[in-house]
Design a protein around this motif. Sequence first.
Motif, short mmCIF file in Angstrom:
data_model
loop_
_atom_site.label_atom_id
_atom_site.label_comp_id
_atom_site.label_asym_id
_atom_site.label_seq_id
_atom_site.Cartn_x
_atom_site.Cartn_y
_atom_site.Cartn_z
N LEU A 1 0.83 -1.21 0.00
CA LEU A 1 0.00 0.00 0.00
C LEU A 1 0.86 1.26 0.00
CD1 LEU A 1 -2.78 -1.13 2.49
CD2 LEU A 1 -3.01 -0.83 0.01
N LEU A 2 1.94 1.23 0.77
CA LEU A 2 2.85 2.38 0.82
C LEU A 2 3.51 2.60 -0.55
CD1 LEU A 2 4.39 4.58 2.35
CD2 LEU A 2 6.02 2.83 3.06
N ALA A 3 3.96 1.53 -1.17
CA ALA A 3 4.58 1.66 -2.49
C ALA A 3 3.60 2.19 -3.52
CB ALA A 3 5.14 0.30 -2.93
N GLY A 4 2.35 1.74 -3.45
CA GLY A 4 1.32 2.23 -4.37
C GLY A 4 1.07 3.72 -4.18
N ALA A 5 1.04 4.16 -2.93
CA ALA A 5 0.82 5.59 -2.65
C ALA A 5 1.98 6.42 -3.18
CB ALA A 5 0.63 5.81 -1.15
N VAL A 6 3.21 5.95 -2.95
CA VAL A 6 4.38 6.69 -3.43
C VAL A 6 4.40 6.73 -4.96
CG1 VAL A 6 6.91 6.67 -3.55
CG2 VAL A 6 5.77 6.29 -1.36
N ALA A 7 4.13 5.58 -5.58
CA ALA A 7 4.15 5.50 -7.05
C ALA A 7 3.09 6.40 -7.68
CB ALA A 7 3.95 4.05 -7.49
N SER A 8 1.96 6.56 -7.01
CA SER A 8 0.90 7.39 -7.56
C SER A 8 1.10 8.88 -7.27
CB SER A 8 -0.46 6.95 -7.02
OG SER A 8 -0.58 7.28 -5.65
N GLY A 9 2.11 9.18 -6.46
CA GLY A 9 2.39 10.57 -6.14
C GLY A 9 1.54 11.11 -5.01
N ASP A 10 0.81 10.25 -4.35
CA ASP A 10 -0.06 10.65 -3.24
C ASP A 10 0.75 10.66 -1.95
OD1 ASP A 10 -2.07 11.12 -1.42
OD2 ASP A 10 -3.30 9.39 -2.00
N MET A 11 1.48 11.73 -1.74
CA MET A 11 2.38 11.80 -0.60
C MET A 11 1.64 11.87 0.73
SD MET A 11 5.06 11.18 -2.07
CE MET A 11 6.19 11.21 -0.70
N LYS A 12 0.44 12.41 0.73
CA LYS A 12 -0.34 12.46 1.96
C LYS A 12 -0.66 11.04 2.43
CE LYS A 12 -4.41 14.74 3.89
NZ LYS A 12 -5.57 15.59 3.60
N THR A 13 -1.10 10.20 1.51
CA THR A 13 -1.38 8.80 1.84
C THR A 13 -0.08 8.07 2.19
OG1 THR A 13 -3.31 8.77 0.41
CG2 THR A 13 -2.37 6.64 0.99
N ALA A 14 1.00 8.38 1.49
CA ALA A 14 2.29 7.74 1.78
C ALA A 14 2.74 8.04 3.21
CB ALA A 14 3.34 8.19 0.77
N VAL A 15 2.57 9.27 3.62
CA VAL A 15 2.94 9.64 5.00
C VAL A 15 2.06 8.90 5.98
CG1 VAL A 15 2.98 11.53 6.68
CG2 VAL A 15 3.93 11.88 4.39
N LYS A 16 0.75 8.86 5.71
CA LYS A 16 -0.18 8.12 6.59
C LYS A 16 0.21 6.64 6.67
CE LYS A 16 -4.27 10.98 5.78
NZ LYS A 16 -5.60 11.01 5.17
N MET A 17 0.56 6.06 5.53
CA MET A 17 0.94 4.65 5.50
C MET A 17 2.23 4.43 6.27
SD MET A 17 -1.47 2.99 4.14
CE MET A 17 -0.60 1.45 4.26
N SER A 18 3.18 5.35 6.16
CA SER A 18 4.44 5.22 6.91
C SER A 18 4.19 5.26 8.40
CB SER A 18 5.40 6.35 6.52
OG SER A 18 5.77 6.24 5.18
N ILE A 19 3.34 6.17 8.83
CA ILE A 19 2.99 6.26 10.24
C ILE A 19 2.25 5.00 10.68
CG2 ILE A 19 1.58 7.51 11.94
CD1 ILE A 19 2.29 10.09 10.31
N THR A 20 1.33 4.54 9.86
CA THR A 20 0.59 3.32 10.17
C THR A 20 1.53 2.13 10.28
OG1 THR A 20 -1.36 4.16 9.02
CG2 THR A 20 -1.25 1.78 9.37
N ALA A 21 2.46 2.01 9.35
CA ALA A 21 3.42 0.91 9.39
C ALA A 21 4.24 0.97 10.67
CB ALA A 21 4.34 0.95 8.16
#
Length: 137
Positions: A96-116
């Motif tokens: 999920l984190l890789a998908g967020a980063v690849a799509s350019g959705d940095m807000k979701t990427a940050v949320k996923m990093s915190i979640t992880a």
Amino acid sequence: MYTAIGACLGLSLAFLIARYIARKPIEEKFGKTEAFKKINEGVKNEGWFILATTRLLPVFPFGIQNYVYGLTPISFIQYSILSTIFILPGTSVFVLLAGAVASGDMKTAVKMSITASLIFFALTMITKVIAKKSKKS
């Protein structure tokens, strides 16, 4: 889904290579290390619990674990099924984190990093509590 299937095939193949094809070189490389001694003792004394611990907590490199577990007395079926189950939480978060980063959705990427981070912290705490309780028993 494809990531989990590929991981299952990869960890199973590495285990079988260590157990049946390249046991001697793998024993020479890892057999005397502290990590191997702890894992081997854990498998002998605690069975699947040590596998759950090492898979849920990304402390030991997974690639090395696959080969090291091939040197232990754990059965192939138990190793393959449980390893696949226990890597699913981390695999899901990373995909999920890789998908967020690849799509350019940095807000979701940050949320996923915190979640992880929170998931791995919680798993660490839960594992420590279970380990302490099992030592008391």
